[in-house]
Design a protein around this motif. Structure first.
Motif, short mmCIF file in Angstrom:
data_model
loop_
_atom_site.label_atom_id
_atom_site.label_comp_id
_atom_site.label_asym_id
_atom_site.label_seq_id
_atom_site.Cartn_x
_atom_site.Cartn_y
_atom_site.Cartn_z
N SER A 160 1.02 -1.23 0.42
CA SER A 160 0.03 0.11 0.41
C SER A 160 0.71 1.88 0.15
O SER A 160 0.00 2.58 -0.31
N ASP A 161 2.02 1.04 -0.23
CA ASP A 161 2.76 2.82 -0.15
C ASP A 161 3.12 2.94 -1.38
O ASP A 161 3.34 4.27 -1.35
N GLN A 162 2.79 2.30 -2.29
CA GLN A 162 2.67 2.89 -3.56
C GLN A 162 1.70 3.61 -3.84
O GLN A 162 2.24 5.03 -4.62
N LEU A 163 0.59 4.11 -2.92
CA LEU A 163 -0.59 4.68 -3.15
C LEU A 163 -0.53 5.61 -1.64
O LEU A 163 0.03 6.56 -2.04
N LEU A 164 -0.16 5.35 -0.41
CA LEU A 164 -0.77 6.02 0.77
C LEU A 164 0.04 6.73 0.87
O LEU A 164 0.36 7.78 1.93
N GLN A 165 1.69 6.25 1.31
CA GLN A 165 2.91 7.32 1.14
C GLN A 165 3.60 7.94 0.01
O GLN A 165 4.42 8.74 0.38
N LYS A 166 3.12 7.52 -1.45
CA LYS A 166 3.75 7.76 -2.59
C LYS A 166 2.86 8.34 -3.46
O LYS A 166 3.48 9.46 -4.17
N ASN A 167 1.91 7.65 -3.42
CA ASN A 167 0.78 8.43 -4.52
C ASN A 167 0.77 8.63 -6.06
O ASN A 167 0.64 9.13 -6.85
N ASN A 168 1.80 7.96 -6.35
CA ASN A 168 2.14 7.11 -7.40
C ASN A 168 0.66 6.82 -8.22
O ASN A 168 -0.58 6.27 -7.68
N LEU A 169 0.78 6.79 -9.75
CA LEU A 169 0.00 7.05 -10.59
C LEU A 169 -0.50 5.60 -11.17
O LEU A 169 -1.62 5.06 -10.88
N TYR A 170 0.24 4.78 -11.18
CA TYR A 170 0.50 3.15 -11.56
C TYR A 170 1.11 2.93 -10.54
O TYR A 170 2.15 3.44 -9.36
N GLY A 171 0.48 1.18 -10.70
CA GLY A 171 0.85 0.31 -9.67
C GLY A 171 0.99 -0.86 -9.73
O GLY A 171 -0.01 -0.96 -10.53
N VAL A 328 -12.16 14.78 6.76
CA VAL A 328 -13.12 15.16 5.42
C VAL A 328 -12.02 14.26 4.24
O VAL A 328 -10.82 14.29 4.59
N GLY A 329 -12.96 13.95 3.47
CA GLY A 329 -11.76 13.44 2.16
C GLY A 329 -11.48 11.48 2.26
O GLY A 329 -11.28 11.02 1.66
N GLY A 330 -12.08 11.38 3.83
CA GLY A 330 -11.81 9.81 3.73
C GLY A 330 -10.08 9.30 4.27
O GLY A 330 -9.21 10.54 5.08
N THR A 331 -9.50 8.32 3.98
CA THR A 331 -8.45 7.77 3.77
C THR A 331 -7.35 8.32 3.37
O THR A 331 -7.34 8.80 1.71
N ALA A 332 -6.89 8.63 4.27
CA ALA A 332 -5.68 9.64 3.94
C ALA A 332 -4.29 9.34 3.12
O ALA A 332 -4.05 8.13 3.11
N ILE A 333 -4.60 9.98 1.92
CA ILE A 333 -2.91 9.89 1.53
C ILE A 333 -1.84 10.28 2.31
O ILE A 333 -1.72 12.14 1.66
N GLU A 334 -0.34 10.05 2.09
CA GLU A 334 0.39 10.68 2.57
C GLU A 334 1.66 11.60 1.60
O GLU A 334 2.17 12.13 2.16
N GLY A 335 1.59 11.09 0.69
CA GLY A 335 2.27 11.45 -0.51
C GLY A 335 2.16 12.35 -1.02
O GLY A 335 1.46 13.47 -0.76
#
Length: 448
Positions: A160-171, A328-335
């Motif tokens: 999940s770090d691909q999205l939640l920590q890095k905000n990568n477009l592809y994964g 607000v905004g739901g699950t947090a993406i930290e990237g």
């Protein structure tokens, strides 16, 4: 613009090539068991529709084996005693949008005025034979996805770090990994699956070939995508099937620090004439507290399918979802924020209960024999505290699309869509600049 032109050229080339494969080389059409096992005759025609059955699965007593797609045949697995099949598909899509930077909160075709690889799927599976009642059987499913759509299927604790920590477009995401055990002598059959699986109930699904349209309704964008746990389906007869389960919460692994026990209890009923079907219940029920920057959505949901004629049918779905002390905004993406998605960071806490209501109707008209259909979708999402989208407003969207199958392996899904936020001060589109959005989009699905 150059990418878009290239995409349309590629679409035409591939569609022509595969069409020639069917007409000139006389490649046999893909076939599956034409009977419907121990169940009522299939109410819908598939193809052209994504499924011949009403919503609600897995269904016991109906043949479940996939056709022998090209990769299965190339690997020498066609007709093998193991009944293991390996196949997949690629889905490439593009859109023109009135937004310049981001199409969010619209899901899947997130990047405006561009062409992306939505999903490349490789599936390995063995489906248990639930038509027979002589002996127990087993099976499994492993689904692997690479593409931009991983952003919606990902579960906390599983790459999940691909999205939640890095905000990568592809994964990459192993979206489904589960085992199945079929016990035929309990009622009219019990099917148990253990592992990670797509959450039940929705008309829409994560996988491109299983959806009526390319884009998704707003309500689908913000509800649970996958569960990890145990799910049991019990067939009472051809009209009734019950479902129960326990899972770790929406879109998280049991070992993540946000996991929380949740129960599932649902039922499916089909009328004697097969013109109506109801499916619904409790999709997720537990303490329901937002935990460690991750949603723990509670959900009650119902779907209704109705057939007007052999060529016209509709599906309608409604849900109510809620959770306690959410953000607000739901699950947090930290990237880091990117222009195609700037909604990163942990939002403000919402005291008490944050809820949302969703409603969608799909109306389908078959245009030709197993080749074309028209789909009209109207949907509404009310997000009164901004937990699901970051904006306190009611949304509506209206979509019309045409789906054409060139053959059993290739289809395209062009569509036009208009959506709007109705509160005067809500501007959720294009990174907070617009109240509404108009898009034209199309994708190309090629099975292999």
């Amino acid at each position: 613009m150059k990418n878009v032109i290239s995409w349309f050229v590629l679409t035409l080339m591939l569609s022509k090539g595969f069409a020639q494969q069917d007409t000139i080389r006389k490649t046999p059409a893909l076939t599956v068991d034409s009977s419907n096992g121990r169940s009522l005759p299939s109410p819908l025609s598939a193809p052209p529709f994504p499924s011949g059955e009403w919503v609600g699965g897995p269904l016991i007593g109906i043949p479940a084996d996939a056709p022998d797609y090209p990769l299965t045949r190339a690997l020498g697995l066609s007709g093998s005693k193991s009944r293991i099949k390996i196949y997949g598909w690629v889905d490439v899509g593009g859109n023109f949008s009135t937004s310049r930077s981001s199409n969010a909160p619209t899901s899947y075709n997130l990047v405006p005025n561009n062409v992306v690889l939505d999903q490349l799927i490789l599936r390995v599976e063995r489906q248990p034979n639930t038509v027979q009642r002589e002996h127990a059987d087993w099976g499994f499913v492993v689904d692997n996805i690479y593409g931009t759509d991983y952003r919606y299927t990902l579960a906390k604790g599983i790459f999940s770090d691909q999205l939640l920590q890095k905000n990568n477009l592809y994964g990459y995401d192993p979206t489904q990994v589960y085992a199945m055990l079929y016990l035929p002598r309990i009622a009219e059959g019990l099917l148990i699956k253990v592992g990670r699986f797509i959450s039940p109930a929705d008309i829409e699904a994560q996988w491109a070939p299983d959806n009526y349209l390319y884009s998704h309704s707003l309500m689908f964008t913000v509800d649970p995508y996958t569960f990890t746990g145990v799910h049991a389906a019990l067939r009472l007869n051809a009209h009734w099937q019950l479902f129960a389960g326990v899972h770790a919460g929406n879109d998280m692994a049991p070992w993540s620090n946000s996991a929380s026990p949740n129960g599932l209890l649902m039922a499916r009923w089909v009328s004697s004439d097969n013109n109506n079907a109801l499916y619904g219940g409790i999709n997720s029920m537990g303490k329901g507290y937002y935990k460690n920057a991750h949603d723990n959505l509670q959900m009650v949901v119902a779907t209704w399918g109705h057939r007007f004629s052999s060529r016209v049918h509709m599906h309608t779905e409604a849900y109510y979802i809620w959770q306690h002390e959410a953000a607000v905004g739901g699950t947090a993406i930290e990237g880091p924020g990117e222009k195609w998605y700037m909604g990163t960071g942990l939002g403000a806490t919402i005291p008490g209960i944050a809820s949302a209501v969703g409603l969608v109707n799909y109306f389908q008209i078959q245009l030709s024999h197993k080749r074309d259909y028209l789909s009209i979708r109207n949907d509404m999402l009310n997000d009164p505290q901004g937990n699901r989208t970051g904006y306190t407003t009611t949304y509506t969207s209206h979509t019309i699309g045409w789906v054409h199958h060139f053959n059993d392996l290739v289809r395209i899904r062009p569509e036009v869509r208009y959506e709007r936020a109705w509160n005067n001060d809500a501007t959720p589109y294009d990174n907070g600049l617009r109240r509404d959005q108009f898009t034209t989009a199309m994708d190309l699905i090629v099975r292999f």
